[in-house]
Design a protein around this motif. Structure first.
Motif, mmCIF file in Angstrom:
data_model
loop_
_atom_site.group_PDB
_atom_site.id
_atom_site.type_symbol
_atom_site.label_atom_id
_atom_site.label_comp_id
_atom_site.label_asym_id
_atom_site.label_seq_id
_atom_site.Cartn_x
_atom_site.Cartn_y
_atom_site.Cartn_z
ATOM 1 N N GLN A 91 -12.548 -5.826 -2.990
ATOM 2 C CA GLN A 91 -11.653 -6.767 -3.652
ATOM 3 C C GLN A 91 -11.944 -8.186 -3.201
ATOM 4 N N SER A 92 -11.743 -9.123 -4.104
ATOM 5 C CA SER A 92 -11.931 -10.527 -3.762
ATOM 6 C C SER A 92 -10.774 -11.005 -2.890
ATOM 7 N N TRP A 95 -8.495 -13.237 -3.463
ATOM 8 C CA TRP A 95 -7.222 -13.360 -4.176
ATOM 9 C C TRP A 95 -6.684 -11.989 -4.574
ATOM 10 N N GLU A 96 -7.550 -11.071 -4.964
ATOM 11 C CA GLU A 96 -7.109 -9.715 -5.294
ATOM 12 C C GLU A 96 -6.545 -9.022 -4.059
ATOM 13 N N GLU A 102 -3.024 -10.177 -3.379
ATOM 14 C CA GLU A 102 -2.040 -9.515 -4.243
ATOM 15 C C GLU A 102 -1.789 -8.081 -3.795
ATOM 16 N N THR A 103 -2.849 -7.401 -3.350
ATOM 17 C CA THR A 103 -2.696 -6.023 -2.870
ATOM 18 C C THR A 103 -1.821 -5.979 -1.627
#
Length: 365
Positions: A253-254, A256-257, A260-261
């Motif tokens: 995941q990046s 930013w992702e 959010e996670t």
């Protein structure tokens, strides 16, 4: 003595260009050698599925090279620092710069600026290229280098718990109630963790509730008997939402992702220590390139004819590699809760920043 932090424009460009060329040369050398060694061990597995050939080997190399670049770019900056500074010292260019009134920090300023640009490029490269390569390669490895499921959101090595029982899957694709698991194993355990039976299946789909196994085969541990079953539903308390959370791969995941996670995990009351440590390390990791000129600076100063240049280079290399050892150890401690996530990601950086500054100031300033 000059009061500007950077030396003249000409000298800054000269040192920066020299440094960049050596970073690229060392990085290419490391990646080529490590990629060749990796292919020696992985080629047999890649060619095992029928139809795989040279194209798949090239595809594997294309997915591994971004990982190698990301991991060894800070090492390349360290080695390039030592090579650059030792060369300048041997050619008496450091002596000339100090005779012109430049301080040790001014001599290192072009290298620090270049390292800062390398850190920014490394962060962008990790976010745009490495995370996608991680996700694709892990899914491909989970499929034993065969065809990767075409559905979106493919993830690999899924591990789920349902009370005492365990559900594992080689790959997960899709989301919500459309989640599909492949190469599934269900472990039915008695209290205390003792496995009573193991059920293997080609795949599983959501049965609302539970997960319907495809062509399940049961192995009873007590009787050591194997039995093929027509159909079976397991893990009735496991919902698609829980699987979405439990099957997250932070490395795929990046920045930013992953942020959010982490928020989603915290909203669900789940443990986020490991992911938050990796989230912080997404910043501190690339910034480690900024430390390398400082830690390797001990090789820049001192007269080359004194016979101590090699010793100084070894000290600089030892400081640089000591940082990587401490950084990996701290990140591991942060992953299982031994350190707070912020401390695990940033403590080695600031520790060696102060150490490098102390050595530089005490010996040269």
């Amino acid at each position: 003595m000059q009061l500007d932090f950077f030396p003249s424009r000409t000298l800054t460009l000269y040192l920066a260009k020299m440094f960049v060329v050596r970073i690229l040369a060392v990085l290419v050398m490391l990646v080529l050698v490590l990629m060749a060694l990796d292919l020696l061990s992985a080629t047999g597995e890649i060619l095992t599925p029928e139809g795989n050939g040279q194209a798949e080997i090239i595809q594997y190399a294309g997915l591994r090279i971004p990982q190698l670049i990301s991991r060894f770019l800070p090492y390349s900056v360290l080695l390039a620092t030592l090579i650059t500074l030792v060369t300048l010292n041997q050619n008496s260019e450091v002596v000339a710069m100090k005779a012109a009134g430049l301080s040790a920090h001014q001599v290192l300023a072009p290298l620090l600026l270049t390292s800062a640009l390398v850190a920014v490029i490394s962060f962008a490269f990790n976010e745009r290229v490495v995370t996608r390569a991680n996700a694709t390669l892990k899914a491909w490895e989970a499929a034993d280098y065969g065809p990767i499921p075409k559905a979106s959101g493919t993830r690999s090595n899924v591990y789920l718990t349902d009370g005492e029982n365990i559900l594992t899957a080689a790959t997960l694709s899709g989301d919500g109630e459309a989640i599909t698991l492949s190469d599934v194993t269900w472990y039915s355990r008695a209290p205390g963790g003792i496995i009573r039976e193991q059920i293997n299946a080609q795949g599983a789909i959501y049965a609302a509730p539970g997960w319907k196994l495809t062509d399940p085969v049961r192995f009873d541990v007590g009787s050591a008997e194997t039995q093929e079953l027509p159909e079976l539903v397991v893990g009735e308390t496991l919902t698609p939402e829980q699987i979405d959370l439990q099957s997250v791969d932070p490395d795929a995941q990046s920045f930013w992702e992953l942020s959010e996670t982490i928020d989603a995990f915290e909203a669900a009351g789940r443990r986020t220590t490991e992911m938050r440590a990796k989230w912080w390390h997404r910043i501190s990791g690339p910034l480690s390139a900024l430390l390398m000129p400082l830690l390797g600076s001990v090789a820049a100063f001192g007269l080359a004819r004194s016979g101590q240049l090699f010793v100084r280079a070894v000290i600089g290399m030892a400081l640089g590699f000591a940082y990587f050892v401490v950084d990996n150890a701290a990140l591991a401690m942060g992953s299982f809760g031994g350190y707070p996530p912020f401390l695990a990601a940033w403590a080695p950086f600031f520790l060696f920043l102060l150490l490098g500054e102390t050595v530089l100031v005490r010996t040269e300033e």
